[in-house]
Design a protein around this motif. Structure first.
Motif, PDB file in Angstrom:
ATOM      1  N   LEU A  20      20.783  46.408  25.815  1.00 40.09           N
ATOM      2  CA  LEU A  20      21.614  45.236  26.096  1.00 40.09           C
ATOM      3  C   LEU A  20      22.317  44.749  24.837  1.00 40.09           C
ATOM      4  O   LEU A  20      23.515  44.440  24.862  1.00 40.09           O
ATOM      5  CB  LEU A  20      20.749  44.124  26.679  1.00 40.09           C
ATOM      6  CG  LEU A  20      21.449  42.868  27.134  1.00 40.09           C
ATOM      7  CD1 LEU A  20      22.387  43.191  28.279  1.00 40.09           C
ATOM      8  CD2 LEU A  20      20.427  41.838  27.553  1.00 40.09           C
ATOM      9  N   ILE A  21      21.609  44.709  23.734  1.00 34.51           N
ATOM     10  CA  ILE A  21      22.219  44.285  22.467  1.00 34.51           C
ATOM     11  C   ILE A  21      23.263  45.294  22.013  1.00 34.51           C
ATOM     12  O   ILE A  21      24.332  44.920  21.525  1.00 34.51           O
ATOM     13  CB  ILE A  21      21.126  44.059  21.401  1.00 34.51           C
ATOM     14  CG1 ILE A  21      20.294  42.835  21.783  1.00 34.51           C
ATOM     15  CG2 ILE A  21      21.723  43.903  20.021  1.00 34.51           C
ATOM     16  CD1 ILE A  21      19.072  42.632  20.932  1.00 34.51           C
ATOM     17  N   TYR A  22      22.958  46.585  22.203  1.00 37.20           N
ATOM     18  CA  TYR A  22      23.928  47.621  21.840  1.00 37.20           C
ATOM     19  C   TYR A  22      25.206  47.490  22.663  1.00 37.20           C
ATOM     20  O   TYR A  22      26.306  47.542  22.116  1.00 37.20           O
ATOM     21  CB  TYR A  22      23.303  49.003  22.031  1.00 37.20           C
ATOM     22  CG  TYR A  22      24.290  50.126  21.866  1.00 37.20           C
ATOM     23  CD1 TYR A  22      24.734  50.493  20.600  1.00 37.20           C
ATOM     24  CD2 TYR A  22      24.792  50.809  22.965  1.00 37.20           C
ATOM     25  CE1 TYR A  22      25.645  51.514  20.440  1.00 37.20           C
ATOM     26  CE2 TYR A  22      25.700  51.826  22.818  1.00 37.20           C
ATOM     27  CZ  TYR A  22      26.124  52.180  21.560  1.00 37.20           C
ATOM     28  OH  TYR A  22      27.028  53.190  21.404  1.00 37.20           O
ATOM     29  N   SER A  23      25.054  47.315  23.981  1.00 35.32           N
ATOM     30  CA  SER A  23      26.252  47.212  24.802  1.00 35.32           C
ATOM     31  C   SER A  23      26.994  45.903  24.547  1.00 35.32           C
ATOM     32  O   SER A  23      28.213  45.844  24.694  1.00 35.32           O
ATOM     33  CB  SER A  23      25.920  47.360  26.286  1.00 35.32           C
ATOM     34  OG  SER A  23      24.852  46.562  26.642  1.00 35.32           O
ATOM     35  N   ALA A  24      26.292  44.848  24.145  1.00 38.45           N
ATOM     36  CA  ALA A  24      26.971  43.597  23.800  1.00 38.45           C
ATOM     37  C   ALA A  24      27.771  43.746  22.518  1.00 38.45           C
ATOM     38  O   ALA A  24      28.827  43.131  22.361  1.00 38.45           O
ATOM     39  CB  ALA A  24      25.960  42.470  23.661  1.00 38.45           C
ATOM     40  N   SER A  25      27.277  44.573  21.598  1.00 36.74           N
ATOM     41  CA  SER A  25      28.001  44.738  20.338  1.00 36.74           C
ATOM     42  C   SER A  25      29.132  45.758  20.441  1.00 36.74           C
ATOM     43  O   SER A  25      30.114  45.654  19.721  1.00 36.74           O
ATOM     44  CB  SER A  25      27.034  45.155  19.229  1.00 36.74           C
ATOM     45  OG  SER A  25      26.472  46.418  19.530  1.00 36.74           O
ATOM     46  N   VAL A  26      29.028  46.710  21.353  1.00 37.60           N
ATOM     47  CA  VAL A  26      30.042  47.765  21.456  1.00 37.60           C
ATOM     48  C   VAL A  26      31.116  47.437  22.489  1.00 37.60           C
ATOM     49  O   VAL A  26      32.299  47.635  22.242  1.00 37.60           O
ATOM     50  CB  VAL A  26      29.362  49.116  21.802  1.00 37.60           C
ATOM     51  CG1 VAL A  26      30.370  50.183  22.139  1.00 37.60           C
ATOM     52  CG2 VAL A  26      28.485  49.565  20.659  1.00 37.60           C
ATOM     53  N   ASP A  27      30.710  46.929  23.649  1.00 38.30           N
ATOM     54  CA  ASP A  27      31.638  46.702  24.760  1.00 38.30           C
ATOM     55  C   ASP A  27      32.436  45.419  24.545  1.00 38.30           C
ATOM     56  O   ASP A  27      31.870  44.368  24.258  1.00 38.30           O
ATOM     57  CB  ASP A  27      30.854  46.626  26.062  1.00 38.30           C
ATOM     58  CG  ASP A  27      31.728  46.772  27.281  1.00 38.30           C
ATOM     59  OD1 ASP A  27      32.907  47.140  27.110  1.00 38.30           O
ATOM     60  OD2 ASP A  27      31.217  46.540  28.388  1.00 38.30           O
ATOM     61  N   GLU A  28      33.755  45.521  24.690  1.00 35.65           N
ATOM     62  CA  GLU A  28      34.613  44.338  24.506  1.00 35.65           C
ATOM     63  C   GLU A  28      34.505  43.390  25.693  1.00 35.65           C
ATOM     64  O   GLU A  28      34.586  42.181  25.532  1.00 35.65           O
ATOM     65  CB  GLU A  28      36.078  44.754  24.303  1.00 35.65           C
ATOM     66  CG  GLU A  28      36.339  45.523  23.030  1.00 35.65           C
ATOM     67  CD  GLU A  28      36.075  47.007  23.187  1.00 35.65           C
ATOM     68  OE1 GLU A  28      36.048  47.490  24.333  1.00 35.65           O
ATOM     69  OE2 GLU A  28      35.887  47.678  22.164  1.00 35.65           O
ATOM     70  N   THR A  29      34.338  43.914  26.877  1.00 31.27           N
ATOM     71  CA  THR A  29      34.228  43.083  28.081  1.00 31.27           C
ATOM     72  C   THR A  29      32.766  43.027  28.496  1.00 31.27           C
ATOM     73  O   THR A  29      32.392  43.497  29.571  1.00 31.27           O
ATOM     74  CB  THR A  29      35.079  43.673  29.212  1.00 31.27           C
ATOM     75  OG1 THR A  29      34.585  44.979  29.512  1.00 31.27           O
ATOM     76  CG2 THR A  29      36.535  43.752  28.832  1.00 31.27           C
ATOM     77  N   PHE A  30      31.933  42.440  27.649  1.00 32.68           N
ATOM     78  CA  PHE A  30      30.478  42.522  27.857  1.00 32.68           C
ATOM     79  C   PHE A  30      29.980  41.885  29.148  1.00 32.68           C
ATOM     80  O   PHE A  30      29.394  42.584  29.961  1.00 32.68           O
ATOM     81  CB  PHE A  30      29.741  41.937  26.658  1.00 32.68           C
ATOM     82  CG  PHE A  30      28.271  41.778  26.899  1.00 32.68           C
ATOM     83  CD1 PHE A  30      27.474  42.866  27.143  1.00 32.68           C
ATOM     84  CD2 PHE A  30      27.691  40.527  26.909  1.00 32.68           C
ATOM     85  CE1 PHE A  30      26.126  42.736  27.381  1.00 32.68           C
ATOM     86  CE2 PHE A  30      26.347  40.379  27.138  1.00 32.68           C
ATOM     87  CZ  PHE A  30      25.565  41.482  27.371  1.00 32.68           C
ATOM     88  N   PRO A  31      30.204  40.617  29.425  1.00 28.58           N
ATOM     89  CA  PRO A  31      29.598  40.095  30.657  1.00 28.58           C
ATOM     90  C   PRO A  31      30.200  40.704  31.924  1.00 28.58           C
ATOM     91  O   PRO A  31      29.497  40.962  32.879  1.00 28.58           O
ATOM     92  CB  PRO A  31      29.875  38.596  30.609  1.00 28.58           C
ATOM     93  CG  PRO A  31      30.234  38.301  29.207  1.00 28.58           C
ATOM     94  CD  PRO A  31      30.836  39.554  28.657  1.00 28.58           C
ATOM     95  N   GLN A  32      31.494  40.972  31.924  1.00 26.05           N
ATOM     96  CA  GLN A  32      32.120  41.536  33.108  1.00 26.05           C
ATOM     97  C   GLN A  32      31.818  43.029  33.238  1.00 26.05           C
ATOM     98  O   GLN A  32      31.837  43.565  34.342  1.00 26.05           O
ATOM     99  CB  GLN A  32      33.643  41.334  33.074  1.00 26.05           C
ATOM    100  CG  GLN A  32      34.078  39.893  33.184  1.00 26.05           C
ATOM    101  CD  GLN A  32      34.006  39.138  31.867  1.00 26.05           C
ATOM    102  OE1 GLN A  32      33.927  39.741  30.810  1.00 26.05           O
ATOM    103  NE2 GLN A  32      34.002  37.822  31.941  1.00 26.05           N
ATOM    104  N   GLY A  33      31.537  43.691  32.140  1.00 21.92           N
ATOM    105  CA  GLY A  33      31.262  45.125  32.171  1.00 21.92           C
ATOM    106  C   GLY A  33      29.901  45.468  32.720  1.00 21.92           C
ATOM    107  O   GLY A  33      29.619  46.620  33.012  1.00 21.92           O
ATOM    108  N   CYS A  34      29.029  44.482  32.881  1.00 21.86           N
ATOM    109  CA  CYS A  34      27.673  44.743  33.382  1.00 21.86           C
ATOM    110  C   CYS A  34      27.642  45.008  34.880  1.00 21.86           C
ATOM    111  O   CYS A  34      26.619  45.404  35.405  1.00 21.86           O
ATOM    112  CB  CYS A  34      26.761  43.559  33.066  1.00 21.86           C
ATOM    113  SG  CYS A  34      26.359  43.434  31.328  1.00 21.86           S
TER     114      CYS A  34
END
Length: 71
Positions: A20-34
């Motif tokens: 979760l921390i990795y995807s929050a740091s890498v993905d620009e659209t973090f909450p919507q990308g989940c």
């Protein structure tokens, strides 16, 4: 060899939190990308929810079999 249940109980949420921390740091659209099943974030949120539910229903079934057998 499979790790013990207490080890998995600690290890799975930590690995999910790391994902979760990795995807929050890498993905620009973090909450919507989940919401997409293709993203790592979706599975890092799904895994900590799925495992306790599976364990609960597995133990519930086991208790039902035990109660049925002894009555």
């Amino acid at each position: 060899m499979l790790p013990s249940l207490p080890t998995l109980t600690v290890l799975v949420p930590l690995l999910s939190l790391a994902g979760l921390i990795y995807s929050a740091s890498v993905d620009e659209t973090f909450p919507q990308g989940c919401t997409s099943t293709n993203s790592l974030c979706f599975y890092s949120l799904l895994l900590p929810v799925t495992i306790p539910v599976y364990v609960f229903f597995h133990l519930w079934t086991w208790m039902g079999i035990k109660l049925f057998r002894h009555n």
